[in-house]
Design an enzyme around this catalytic site. Structure first.
Site, PDB file in Angstrom:
ATOM      1  N   GLU B 377       0.716  -1.019   0.058  1.00 52.38           N
ATOM      2  CA  GLU B 377      -0.123   0.002  -0.037  1.00 52.38           C
ATOM      3  C   GLU B 377       0.999   1.267  -0.032  1.00 52.38           C
ATOM      4  O   GLU B 377       1.882   1.519   0.811  1.00 52.38           O
ATOM      5  CB  GLU B 377      -0.801   0.035   1.134  1.00 52.38           C
ATOM      6  CG  GLU B 377      -1.648   1.426   1.389  1.00 52.38           C
ATOM      7  CD  GLU B 377      -2.468   1.512   0.329  1.00 52.38           C
ATOM      8  OE1 GLU B 377      -3.406   0.709  -0.101  1.00 52.38           O
ATOM      9  OE2 GLU B 377      -2.407   2.717  -0.376  1.00 52.38           O
ATOM     10  N   HIS B 460      -4.639  -2.112  -7.082  1.00 54.53           N
ATOM     11  CA  HIS B 460      -5.830  -1.361  -6.350  1.00 54.53           C
ATOM     12  C   HIS B 460      -5.745   0.049  -6.327  1.00 54.53           C
ATOM     13  O   HIS B 460      -4.521   0.557  -6.490  1.00 54.53           O
ATOM     14  CB  HIS B 460      -5.931  -1.797  -5.006  1.00 54.53           C
ATOM     15  CG  HIS B 460      -6.718  -3.305  -4.935  1.00 54.53           C
ATOM     16  ND1 HIS B 460      -7.853  -3.560  -4.370  1.00 54.53           N
ATOM     17  CD2 HIS B 460      -6.432  -4.401  -5.566  1.00 54.53           C
ATOM     18  CE1 HIS B 460      -8.217  -4.832  -4.519  1.00 54.53           C
ATOM     19  NE2 HIS B 460      -7.394  -5.305  -5.595  1.00 54.53           N
ATOM     20  N   GLU B 485     -15.784  -4.897  -1.224  1.00 53.40           N
ATOM     21  CA  GLU B 485     -15.520  -3.918   0.130  1.00 53.40           C
ATOM     22  C   GLU B 485     -16.548  -2.873   0.375  1.00 53.40           C
ATOM     23  O   GLU B 485     -17.124  -2.883   1.617  1.00 53.40           O
ATOM     24  CB  GLU B 485     -14.304  -3.586  -0.130  1.00 53.40           C
ATOM     25  CG  GLU B 485     -14.013  -2.229  -1.052  1.00 53.40           C
ATOM     26  CD  GLU B 485     -12.772  -1.826  -1.230  1.00 53.40           C
ATOM     27  OE1 GLU B 485     -11.708  -2.279  -0.566  1.00 53.40           O
ATOM     28  OE2 GLU B 485     -12.796  -0.876  -2.020  1.00 53.40           O
TER      29      GLU B 485
END
Lengths: 678, 678
Positions: B377, B460, B485
């Site tokens: 991330e 993502h 999600e």
């Protein structure tokens, strides 16, 4: 992965529930300002308890700093109220009332460079609201490099919208679309809407200074967002230290008249900074122009060069005879011979063509009591113009020219600049938008320089009008819309309804140099104009400007002596102006009172649908009898055929409270002069 | 003053009337390319003699050079034809046919810096077209600093459109709008439309390399224009020397299946540049993820830290037992504790948290025949990531990690970069768009570096997919849409129809890591998901990806053993894929053939409207008998109540040509495994 829920999951400090609201003086418009659960600021607007704007977010993206979007909390709210009157040196009305309540909300946002402060100031009038952002001088954001504004306008109902496309090549020169609000694309402002419940609204901006123009981008449904005109330099706006954005304005009214008789943007501009501008006189003018637009003459040198000394004198003679104060002369200067379009590198603003003796022409005009209107076409090259403009205005001053028409003919997005800032030395050429920050800076620099030389400006292919004529009253008119000239270029090019659409959209911004008065009703190659004869006269009342052209060849004007007489009489400066009949997109009839006499003028324009209207005369002075000289569509008149020349004349006595039935032809109009009997 | 007529008045040289056209191999799609009276290039598209795209202009604005818009003349036209087949290392189908006709039109435009050349290349397939601009290396334009593309898509009929807003804050993570084409705002691509006459079209792009992503901006009516994702550096795209733009693509088909079974963008991408990518195996996976999304666990350290060594081993055990090849572990690394959202300055891609023994976990996984899926991330900080990514991938390689999920969680427009070019040294921070040129450069740099370390990427918050998996087959999946999600975050957050809408829009771009398999059908706080149990299984067939998660907690998966058995069996790699029933926006049922066996799988998803469909099995091998194991909505099932758990099981024999009636619940779906009897 969404930021929204993550932010909730990470759940930092709770946001205090301070929220502000402010009402219009009459209490009918209600504005709230708050932050949501993520600390995103928003506002809402109601009228009579009904939502006009639902939750509409506020904020900024920057090119080099964290966005101003989330994490705000409200730090302080201050309110104020004001009621004052101020006088216009010229205009649709002499006196303007500024009556509003104010709410200023200061918010704090944490950032990696320290806390950032932002104030949003709302002013709420009985007929609209304005709000702007105010940035303090702060170490956490010493320079605001604005990538875009995130300001939203989340309209609470669908309805109809009248608009032109933003971000396309032809600047503002489009016919108007009439579509559902939910079918608007990217639009320019003013964009006018009639909501489902009949509420009339128009979105625009006021005081566009050192900032980029706002386009009105529909995101989806009836939610819109500001989209600033781009810049080739990266950030759309660059501002150092403390600054205020332009006001984002929303006129809100129950009807068309409430939209039109509305001084919202003027009231949100700063007062006159120039002082006395009496060197500018509201006026009508003719010009060496229509001949080039039609293709009969040329701007460039050659056998058909328009701007010769001889023709100029001929036009001066005609002006003097028919009470036109000004004669516009285009193509007088060097630079038109090459490929100037969107280029403008060869223009001189001081050197006349050999067949145009500028001194002789201006001397002759002065002798005849006429003023020459100067012309500075830049071809969109503001870099070249900025180097020469002071010399150009100095020449104008010396020659007694107090009004100059400027031009920026280049495709939108292709204005040539050559420096990052107006005060920096010139480097490589860059291409900017006609409504970007660089152009906005340019236009004010032109105005200020012109004012030093006692010159007023009529800008063509300009940035849009945002009421700056209050602050700079030498900015007397501009184009910034599709003018009469298009009627030269194709049959019915503007269509029968364009003037009506202008009244309710473009004209909400300010004066337009539309150039009415093509009495011959034909463009080039004899192509007919989608207008009756009476409409040409009605346009002088429908489309306000302190300078009004009679655009046709002088021979054609002379061929219509009755109509020419009206044009000679109709003022270009008013004590009062009222929309006495009209609907958005349909028709518009104004009553305007001469600022320099007791005369009233009534008239306007119609769209393609013939209609009967009944005019009321409640505005007249009680007890007085007025002689009404009437120019109206004759029986059977229509723009569609040769019957467009069918005009009827009438004279009658009218008193306050009288009614006058009036038939408006398809593409028609009317004009009435009301003179009180002695 | 308009440029159009002025250009006509100035009337330079006449433009030769060379104009090209090209047809699809089956002759049904017809494309023309020409220049108008001002030398503005345009194209048109017809299918079966009916206009699909009316006159649609082409061109560019530059920040520092005259626009490429007017004054072009066609210099040369070349045509070609091609018919080939190529193999995908993994995909919806093993073999792809590329059959097209080509027309390349080279145009010349005079400019102040000399003649400029531009080639527009069209490839016309039976089911769509692609075109791109090709810039030669030319002294008249050594660097193309593109302010914007002027490419238009002037759709010839109104109809319906399915789309998400472009240029808003939440990247691509929106529910889909279904509106008239004439009510689209600013959209992302793919944008899918069904025209009034039933023609199905979808607009997108292919081979987005070193360029900005294209937004699809409606100007007015049904006329759209490319609007490139902005850059904080001024020009939206900067390219030196010769280069090609991405292909602008238009899938054109008579029905939904023709849109879906369509390899237009893949065919317009370059062949595999990486060679052998067998280190990546199509797979299903579970992960330490849903617990953080729901809020039960945390990415950051603390009492509820998700990524502990112990929990990782527990998930590895479950994966090994239930034939999941991969276990995704998020929150394993340093950097989650502070304010990482949209910031990402503190992330390490090599340092694990103290309670996560990365070596022990990967060793344990290897022993169990399971691979760990890594996680990088970035918080949207590509500058920080670019400095560390090679070390991160080197660590992965060393640990036997061959698949990494990357993340770019930051608001759109707020990706942090710190250099003007990916190869330049880092300077001040600048904020860019997730789909701007800088981001596009970044993603390819990540892929190339990952490939060097035998790592595949699942991005993502990515840039959209434009078929680059053909060229870089280690780009195996991505998010780039609103995934499962969201169902954790609010009741019915994605609604019952979102998966169907994805099939006909986002999924036209390529694989999506949607993360189906929430068998518990609840999000956080017990909030229900707008899905039946059967739909969770059908989603594995409706939404293609070579990596398919079973997103729920392993305890919840285990609590649904029959459904878990299906998930264990369903492949993630296919020999063939067909949409056997479906309508845009309504429902979608696929038949897909396992690439590694003779099994077929049939299934898909429904929107909110219950419906009966009849499935045909013409795709089966003749003469064979298949045992069909059926998972379908039980009687009375609906997403709206607890009846969403109502699933029915059935087993029957099916042969080629058989019909199977199937009832789809509101928010329902179905899944069928077909195994040939021995």
């Amino acid at each position: 992965m969404a930021r929204l829920v993550l932010a909730a999951l990470l759940a930092t400090t709770a946001v205090p529930a301070l929220a502000g609201s402010v009402d219009s003086p009459d209490g009918r418009i209600h504005v709230t300002v708050d932050t949501d659960q993520d600390g995103v600021p928003f506002y809402t607007v109601e009228r009579d308890g009904k939502a006009v704007l639902a939750k509409s977010f506020l904020g900024f993206n920057f090119t080099d700093a964290e966005p101003m979007r989330r994490g705000f909390r409200i730090e302080q709210e201050t309110t104020a109220t004001a009621d004052s009157k101020w006088e216009q040196p010229w205009g649709e009305r002499q006196w303007v009332r500024d009556h509003h309540n104010e709410l200023a909300v200061t918010m704090i946002q944490p950032s990696t460079k320290g806390e950032r402060h932002l104030t949003v100031r709302f002013r709420v009038f009985d007929d609209g609201i304005g709000f702007r952002y105010e940035f303090p001088d702060q170490a956490s954001l010493p320079v605001a490099n604005i990538a875009d504004e995130l300001t939203e306008f989340n309209i609470a109902q669908d309805g109809k919208a009248w608009w032109i496309p933003g971000g396309d090549w032809n600047r503002y020169e489009y016919l108007y679309h009439e579509t559902p609000i939910s079918s608007v694309g990217m639009a320019h402002t003013p964009i006018t809407m009639v909501l489902g419940d009949g509420t009339h609204v128009s979105f625009h901006e006021a005081a566009l200074v050192d900032y980029s123009g706002m386009w009105f981008r529909r995101m989806e449904g009836t939610r819109f967002r500001a989209s600033l005109a781009p810049s080739s330099r990266g950030a759309k706006v660059v501002r150092k230290g403390a600054f205020d954005t332009p006001w984002r304005t929303i006129r809100i009214a129950p009807d068309a008249a409430g939209l039109v008789e509305n001084d919202l943007e003027l009231n949100l501009n700063e007062p006159n900074k120039l002082g006395d501008v009496s060197y500018f006189k509201p006026q009508k003018y003719i010009g060496i122009w229509w001949g080039m637009i039609r293709g009969d003459w040329t701007w460039a040198q050659g056998p058909n060069h328009g701007a010769t000394t001889a023709r100029s004198k001929q036009y001066i003679d005609f002006a003097a005879k028919h009470r036109f104060s000004g004669v516009l002369i285009e193509g007088w200067n060097e630079g038109w011979d090459g490929n100037w379009f969107g280029n403008g590198r060869d223009f001189s603003f001081t050197k006349a063509y050999p067949d145009f003796d500028i001194k002789a022409v201006t001397d002759y005009a002065r002798k005849k009591g006429v003023q020459i209107i100067g012309h500075h076409e830049t071809g969109g090259n503001i870099a070249v113009y900025e180097k020469q403009m002071d010399a150009g205005f100095a020449l104008d001053e010396q020659l007694g020219i107090h009004l100059v028409k400027t031009g920026y003919v280049a495709d939108a997005g292709n204005l040539i600049s050559c420096n990052a800032d107006i005060h920096d030395p010139c480097g490589d050429e860059i291409f900017e938008w006609h409504d970007g920050q660089r152009s906005v800076q340019h236009h004010l620099a032109v105005l200020e320089d012109a004012a030093r030389h006692k010159v007023a400006i009529d800008s063509h292919e300009p940035v849009k009008d945002t009421g700056l004529r209050r602050t700079y009253p030498n900015w007397v008119a501009r184009e910034g819309a599709r003018g009469q000239e298009y009627n030269a270029w194709a049959k019915f090019a503007n269509g029968p309804g364009h003037e009506v659409n202008l009244v309710y959209t473009r004209m909400l911004a300010g004066p337009m140099d539309f150039t009415p008065g093509v009495l011959s009703l034909v463009g080039s190659n004899g192509q007919p104009i989608a207008s009756t004869e009476a409409k040409q006269l009605g346009t002088y009342l429908a489309i306000y400007s302190p300078i009004q052209m009679a655009a046709d060849f002088i021979e054609n004007l002379a061929a219509h002596p009755k109509e020419l007489a009206f044009i000679e009489q109709v003022p270009a400066d008013w004590a009062e102006s009222h929309l006495i009949a009209g609907e958005v997109g349909e028709y518009a009839i104004f009553a305007r009172k001469d600022r320099n006499s007791a005369d009233w003028y009534v008239g306007g324009v119609n769209n393609a649908t013939a209609r009967d209207v009944e005019l009321g005369f409640d505005f007249l002075e009680p007890g007085k009898v007025y002689t009404a000289t009437i120019y109206k569509d004759g029986p059977g008149a229509t723009y569609e055929t040769e019957a467009r020349f069918n005009i009827a004349y009438d004279t009658r006595k009218i008193r306050k409270g009288d009614k006058l039935p009036l038939w408006l032809a398809p593409g028609g109009g009317a004009a009435i002069r009301l003179t009180p009997d002695k």
